[in-house]
Scaffold this motif. Structure first.
Motif, PDB file in Angstrom:
ATOM      1  N   GLY A 198      -2.683  -5.287   0.613  1.00  0.00           N
ATOM      2  CA  GLY A 198      -2.632  -4.429   0.439  1.00  0.00           C
ATOM      3  C   GLY A 198      -1.931  -3.360   2.167  1.00  0.00           C
ATOM      4  O   GLY A 198      -1.835  -2.773   1.576  1.00  0.00           O
ATOM      5  N   SER A 199      -2.238  -4.550   2.949  1.00  0.00           N
ATOM      6  CA  SER A 199      -2.237  -3.897   4.222  1.00  0.00           C
ATOM      7  C   SER A 199      -1.041  -4.594   4.916  1.00  0.00           C
ATOM      8  O   SER A 199      -0.224  -4.487   6.083  1.00  0.00           O
TER       9      SER A 199
ATOM     10  N   HIS B 192      -4.267   3.004  -5.306  1.00  0.00           N
ATOM     11  CA  HIS B 192      -4.326   2.828  -6.065  1.00  0.00           C
ATOM     12  C   HIS B 192      -6.040   2.720  -7.589  1.00  0.00           C
ATOM     13  O   HIS B 192      -6.473   2.803  -6.611  1.00  0.00           O
TER      14      HIS B 192
ATOM     15  N   ASN C 227       0.260  -1.360   0.226  1.00  0.00           N
ATOM     16  CA  ASN C 227       0.031   0.275  -0.139  1.00  0.00           C
ATOM     17  C   ASN C 227       1.076   0.812  -0.081  1.00  0.00           C
ATOM     18  O   ASN C 227       0.622   1.969   0.361  1.00  0.00           O
TER      19      ASN C 227
END
Length: 443
Positions: free
Chosen positions: A41-42, A31, A27
């Motif tokens: 993502g995290s 995006h 991330n």
């Protein structure tokens, strides 16, 4: 063949085409779901929240695992030429591209054994910066929770992992583990409820890769998940790195993989299940090959399965804390179809092994199943295959007693004859547990 391109920086990704699938990982940049798919993502935030630095090469390994998981999720088996074995070429940026390009063929071969797919890898130089630890009260508390720990234990929320955690933390064990969990949707509550049964202190690391398709490709993704254990084990290596840095002890190397010996070998019930059609997520051949590969990549870790020579029923019956494991049984998940309906089906192979083990251990309370009564399963074409295959294997092995040949069909076995004999005995006892369960219930 599909070319999958991965990068944390979307500006470095090519445009989507029929044979080119761009995937943004991590991330670090905004995006655009109309242009790129996404994974992990995290994840870097979760790593930073550990409050301790992890080594650069570990981020390389996690990047590779993210790419593998995303590719096998996005490429559906039903679209393959034989409706199973996919051909995928992954372009992955890493810090040490020289080492990984040297190991790319072995990595592809190891994953082929695990998933049945054809994997090709090309590694390039990454511009990703190693994530710096977050300094906060929360991260300091997380860092303190890592001190004194000497191992990583996989903790999925399944019944085997519940036994493993209870044996270690409620009994007398040399291990003080960091429990590593994957936060699949719906699994977190199960894992949390089982953790309430643990008596001793432990560390926690829960992660999520959560591959998501770009908007233009919205639709079904693949759910076979044959490569999930590579993902799990790569994160376990990250956990080892965090423990080493938190404790100043580079000798920490043990990754505990709690899995009953029958499912670990998972011999094919029928001829059409030979190979990756039967899962090999903890097969000793896969674990040994991956351990050797990681050693050559600079990771000094040791995979340990304390239950390699125990059936699932024996794991339950011999658990050190019978009161706690009895409470964990209805909280745990074993079903291969769990993530489709969030209820265990009751008729797949893992469910049949699970139900047989609970019968063997004499527990009366279990989770609910979609197919609670197996009598009706015989009449349902869409659900009876595993049950019929299991019954056929019981009948066939009763006649031939050729267990040695049978278990070899699942993959290469260790050369040591004593180990082979123990594996054979474990498989025989495991199948007998199923036979006893079916007979007791008049199936």
């Amino acid at each position: 063949m599909t070319n999958f391109y991965f990068n944390h920086d979307p500006a470095q990704l090519p445009e989507y085409s029929e044979n080119c699938h761009p995937v943004q990982i991590f991330n670090t940049h905004p995006h655009d779901s109309s242009k790129h798919s996404r994974a992990s993502g995290s994840l870097l935030k979760q790593v930073r929240e550990l409050g301790i630095s992890v080594n650069t090469e570990v981020i390389d390994l996690v990047t590779i695992a993210t790419a593998v998981t995303a590719a096998e999720t996005f490429e559906r088996r039903e679209d393959a030429a034989d409706a199973w074995s996919r051909v995928m070429h992954l372009h992955i940026p890493v810090t040490d591209e020289i080492t990984w390009n040297k190991l790319s063929n072995r990595l592809g071969s190891t994953l082929h054994f695990l998933t049945g797919d054809q994997w090709e890898f090309k590694f390039s130089k990454t511009t990703l910066q190693v994530p710096k630890p977050i300094i906060s009260k929360k991260s300091k508390a997380r860092l303190n929770s890592l001190k004194g720990l000497n191992s990583v234990c996989l903790f999925s929320g399944g019944l085997d992992s519940a036994v493993g955690a209870i044996d270690i933390l409620n009994g007398k064990s040399q291990y003080k583990p960091l429990l590593l969990s994957h936060a699949y949707r719906g699994d977190g509550v199960k894992q949390s409820d089982i953790k309430k049964l643990l008596n001793s202190n432990y560390g926690e690391l829960s992660y999520s890769i959560s591959p998501r398709l770009m908007t233009r490709l919205k639709g079904k993704t693949d759910v076979t998940m044959r490569g999930r254990s590579f993902n799990f084990l790569a994160m376990a290596v990250l956990g080892i790195s965090a423990l080493r840095n938190a404790n100043g002890d580079n000798s920490i190397s043990t990754i505990i993989v709690p899995e009953n010996g029958y499912i670990s070998i998972n011999p094919p019930l029928t001829r059409r299940r030979i190979g990756s059609h039967s899962t090999r997520t903890t097969h000793p051949y896969f674990l040994s090959r991956l351990e050797e590969l990681l050693e050559d990549a600079g990771f000094h870790v040791k995979f340990v399965n304390p239950y390699q020579f125990k059936t699932k029923g024996e794991m339950l019956a011999e658990c050190v804390d019978q009161a706690s494991i009895a409470k964990a049984v209805p909280l745990s998940v074993s079903c291969s179809h769990w993530h489709r309906k969030h209820m265990q089906c009751g008729h797949c192979v893992p469910c049949l092994i699970r139900r047989s083990s609970i019968h063997h251990a004499g527990f009366s309370k279990d989770a609910k199943y979609v197919s609670q009564d197996l009598t009706s399963v015989h009449k349902e074409k869409d659900t009876r295959d595993d049950l019929h295959s299991m019954q056929a294997a019981i009948i066939r092995l009763a006649k031939t007693q050729n267990y040695k040949s049978w278990i070899r069909q699942s993959g290469s076995l260790p050369e040591d004859q004593e180990t082979r004999n123990n594996l054979e005995s474990t498989i025989k006892r495991g199948l007998k547990e199923v036979e006893n369960f079916l007979e007791a219930n008049k199936f």
